[in-house]
Design a protein around this motif. Structure first.
Motif, PDB file in Angstrom:
ATOM      1  N   LEU A  46      -5.650 -46.231  -1.537  1.00 55.04           N
ATOM      2  CA  LEU A  46      -5.346 -45.497  -0.310  1.00 55.04           C
ATOM      3  C   LEU A  46      -5.344 -46.440   0.883  1.00 55.04           C
ATOM      4  CD1 LEU A  46      -7.671 -42.391  -0.868  1.00 55.04           C
ATOM      5  CD2 LEU A  46      -5.253 -42.578  -1.412  1.00 55.04           C
ATOM      6  N   ARG A  47      -4.619 -46.059   1.928  1.00 59.49           N
ATOM      7  CA  ARG A  47      -4.688 -46.814   3.171  1.00 59.49           C
ATOM      8  C   ARG A  47      -6.019 -46.515   3.851  1.00 59.49           C
ATOM      9  NH1 ARG A  47       1.139 -46.780   6.312  1.00 59.49           N
ATOM     10  NH2 ARG A  47       2.329 -47.872   4.692  1.00 59.49           N
ATOM     11  N   CYS A  48      -6.735 -47.547   4.174  1.00 64.05           N
ATOM     12  CA  CYS A  48      -8.055 -47.378   4.784  1.00 64.05           C
ATOM     13  C   CYS A  48      -7.887 -47.439   6.292  1.00 64.05           C
ATOM     14  CB  CYS A  48      -8.999 -48.471   4.284  1.00 64.05           C
ATOM     15  SG  CYS A  48     -10.714 -48.221   4.784  1.00 64.05           S
ATOM     16  N   ARG A  49      -7.956 -46.302   6.948  1.00 61.92           N
ATOM     17  CA  ARG A  49      -7.773 -46.219   8.396  1.00 61.92           C
ATOM     18  C   ARG A  49      -9.086 -45.786   9.034  1.00 61.92           C
ATOM     19  NH1 ARG A  49      -2.688 -46.960   9.868  1.00 61.92           N
ATOM     20  NH2 ARG A  49      -0.990 -46.592   8.387  1.00 61.92           N
ATOM     21  N   ARG A  50      -9.504 -46.551   9.999  1.00 66.06           N
ATOM     22  CA  ARG A  50     -10.788 -46.291  10.641  1.00 66.06           C
ATOM     23  C   ARG A  50     -10.558 -45.711  12.026  1.00 66.06           C
ATOM     24  NH1 ARG A  50     -14.514 -48.446   7.467  1.00 66.06           N
ATOM     25  NH2 ARG A  50     -13.714 -49.861   5.870  1.00 66.06           N
ATOM     26  N   ASP A  51     -11.440 -44.832  12.402  1.00 67.39           N
ATOM     27  CA  ASP A  51     -11.326 -44.109  13.664  1.00 67.39           C
ATOM     28  C   ASP A  51     -12.618 -44.324  14.436  1.00 67.39           C
ATOM     29  OD1 ASP A  51     -10.168 -42.599  15.517  1.00 67.39           O
ATOM     30  OD2 ASP A  51     -10.240 -40.699  14.437  1.00 67.39           O
ATOM     31  N   PRO A  52     -12.789 -45.455  15.164  1.00 60.37           N
ATOM     32  CA  PRO A  52     -14.080 -45.765  15.779  1.00 60.37           C
ATOM     33  C   PRO A  52     -14.514 -44.710  16.775  1.00 60.37           C
ATOM     34  CG  PRO A  52     -12.533 -47.604  15.958  1.00 60.37           C
ATOM     35  CD  PRO A  52     -11.769 -46.434  15.482  1.00 60.37           C
ATOM     36  N   GLY A  53     -15.775 -44.380  16.701  1.00 61.19           N
ATOM     37  CA  GLY A  53     -16.362 -43.471  17.680  1.00 61.19           C
ATOM     38  C   GLY A  53     -17.113 -44.256  18.726  1.00 61.19           C
ATOM     39  N   ARG A  54     -17.986 -43.590  19.409  1.00 59.43           N
ATOM     40  CA  ARG A  54     -18.744 -44.260  20.460  1.00 59.43           C
ATOM     41  C   ARG A  54     -19.704 -45.261  19.843  1.00 59.43           C
ATOM     42  NH1 ARG A  54     -20.444 -39.317  24.555  1.00 59.43           N
ATOM     43  NH2 ARG A  54     -18.312 -38.737  25.145  1.00 59.43           N
TER      44      ARG A  54
END
Length: 506
Positions: A46-54
């Motif tokens: 799978l494509r590993c996509r990160r969604d950074p939070g605070r």
């Protein structure tokens, strides 16, 4: 507390000038592809996509896939070196691919490279052959493709690609006993091998006596079943049976006279292997048995004094499980017999008397080989600790439970008796090591689904007074299967079907 990076006193240099923008810059909401995929995304491609939070960097944030699947996002695997790999070791002047010497112009680093194929053949020999699907002899697996890969038009090439598809599928699920092979194997999509095997199926088979065609069709059917593609499972099983009928493979008297006794044993084991695959599918998926054992004249492989004790135990266990499947076939056909035959044919459609089936099963269990009595999944065959003996205990447990429950349903035994057998079976299976579930893959998942349907059917007898107990057991099966969804692709779907079945039983 202010971090050093944002502290006004952390540097003596003047602050940078603000950009000449009319509005403050908004943070970029787009998810960024990670420089390194997490373990979960890497395993599943799978494509590993990160969604950074605070307060989270892009490499420490939980990726969207792990969040969607509600699993821990971690990166613990060793990252392999990229770039050009050195040529495979131990390749001498006689090593050829497609009849040519290996050189820089050949695809020695592709999915059909000799190095990749050797590893996948080794996975099949150490896991699939030992436990479930000995379609070829062990010597054949050791020697046939050791130095070369056949020409694409040869049936041996199609067989090799089908075998590699099954092995690559096992590696993707981490369902191998030899961890060194698993870690060192190339990350190749098993569908590449499967598609390569499928495109090599000839329109007309000019050499039907070549067993590589039968073995290829059997492996393609197995691969399709493990992938959950039931249409393809029936397609390739149909090709297998068509060729069996053409060459008379179901009758030893029609086999060539000039083959050795060792090859006779290999043919016997292969024949009964595919038979078991079909009867298992018929019992849990509901399809017909295309070649009933009453029309078969093939013996079992020999057990000789020259065999090592572990090999004798494995062979005796294989024969015992095959006997269980032969009884299972009669139980399945008796339960599904047609009840609206024409009057002139009414007597011919009667199944076996229930007592005959019960007596046959009782005699088989009573005469169980002594060498198998000490088998359990935690200790192997007595003092023998081989993986195939440990795995055989799980096979015997599943096969005995399926046959016993199916026989009890055919005999219209009290529902409580069915519940007791199923409860004992579930408790034994729940104690099996995880690697055994991975190796069995979709087959054990379908076994548990079949037991769930049998419990549901049993709960409708005896005035529905055991529906609560049936619901409890089916719900337990649903949780057991659901916990395997990260290890077996079909577990999530089957677990949901069991949950719906449990709700229907309430």
């Amino acid at each position: 507390m202010v971090s050093p990076r944002s502290s006004p006193t952390s540097s003596s240099s003047p602050p940078p000038m603000a950009p000449p923008a009319m509005h403050p810059a908004a943070p970029d909401p787009r998810r960024r592809r990670a420089l390194q995929a997490c373990d979960f995304c890497h395993l599943r491609g799978l494509r590993c996509r990160r969604d950074p939070g605070r307060g989270e960097s892009s490499q420490r944030a939980t990726c969207s896939s792990c969040r969607d699947y509600n699993v821990e996002c971690k990166m613990t695997r060793v990252v392999r070196k990229r770039g050009r790999k050195p040529a495979a070791k131990n390749l001498g002047p006689g090593d050829r691919v497609h009849g040519k010497l290996l050189d820089e112009s050949d695809d020695e680093r592709g999915f059909r490279s000799l190095r990749a194929v050797r590893r996948l053949v080794q996975v099949y020999r150490t896991t699939m052959y030992q436990c479930y699907f000995p379609f070829l002899s062990e010597m054949d697996l050791l020697k046939r493709w050791e130095h070369s890969i056949p020409e694409p038009h040869q049936p041996s090439y199609m067989l090799l690609m089908a075998l590699c598809a099954v092995s690559a599928q096992s590696i993707a699920l981490k369902a191998v006993f030899n961890e060194d092979v698993e870690d060192d194997a190339p990350d190749v999509d098993s569908n590449l091998y499967f598609d390569e095997a499928v495109c090599r199926i000839p329109g007309v088979i000019s050499q039907p006596q070549d067993l590589d065609y039968l073995r290829s069709f059997g492996l393609m059917a197995l691969y399709s079943l493990k992938q959950g593609h039931h249409g393809n499972f029936h397609r390739y099983l149909g090709l297998y049976h068509g060729l069996v009928a053409q060459i008379g493979f179901h009758d030893e008297a029609r086999w060539p006279d000039d083959i050795s006794i060792t090859e006779v044993d290999d043919r016997r084991r292969f024949f009964w292997c595919v038979y078991r695959l079909e009867v298992h599918g018929a019992s849990v998926l509901g399809h017909m048995v295309r070649l009933p054992e009453s029309q078969v004249s093939v013996r079992y492989p020999r057990i000789t004094p020259a065999m090592a004790p572990e090999t004798r135990a494995w062979t005796a266990g294989w024969d015992y499980i095959t006997d269980l499947f032969r009884i299972l076939e009669y139980a399945v056909s008796s339960l599904r017999r047609v009840k609206d035959r024409r009057p002139a044919l009414a007597g011919l459609s009667d199944g076996l008397p229930p007592t005959t089936l019960v007596d046959s099963l009782g005699r088989l269990k009573t005469n169980k080989p002594r060498i198998l009595l000490g088998i359990d999944e935690r200790g192997g065959c007595g003092d023998l600790q081989s993986n195939r003996c440990r795995y055989m205990s799980v096979q015997i447990t599943c096969a005995e439970a399926l046959v016993t429950i199916m026989t009890l349903l055919y005999c219209q035994a009290p529902a409580q008796e069915v519940m007791d057998v199923a409860d004992k079976f579930i408790q034994e299976v729940a104690r099996a090591p995880l690697i055994m579930f991975k190796v069995a893959s979709s087959q054990i998942v379908y076994d548990l689904l079949g037991v769930g349907h049998m419990l549901y059917n049993a709960s409708r007898h005896d005035g529905n007074q055991y529906r609560t107990e049936a619901r409890r057991l089916i719900a337990f099966l649903a949780d057991l299967v659901g916990n395997l969804e990260l290890d077996i692709p079909l577990a999530a779907e089957v677990g949901e079907r069991l949950r719906r079945l449990a709700d229907s039983a309430s």
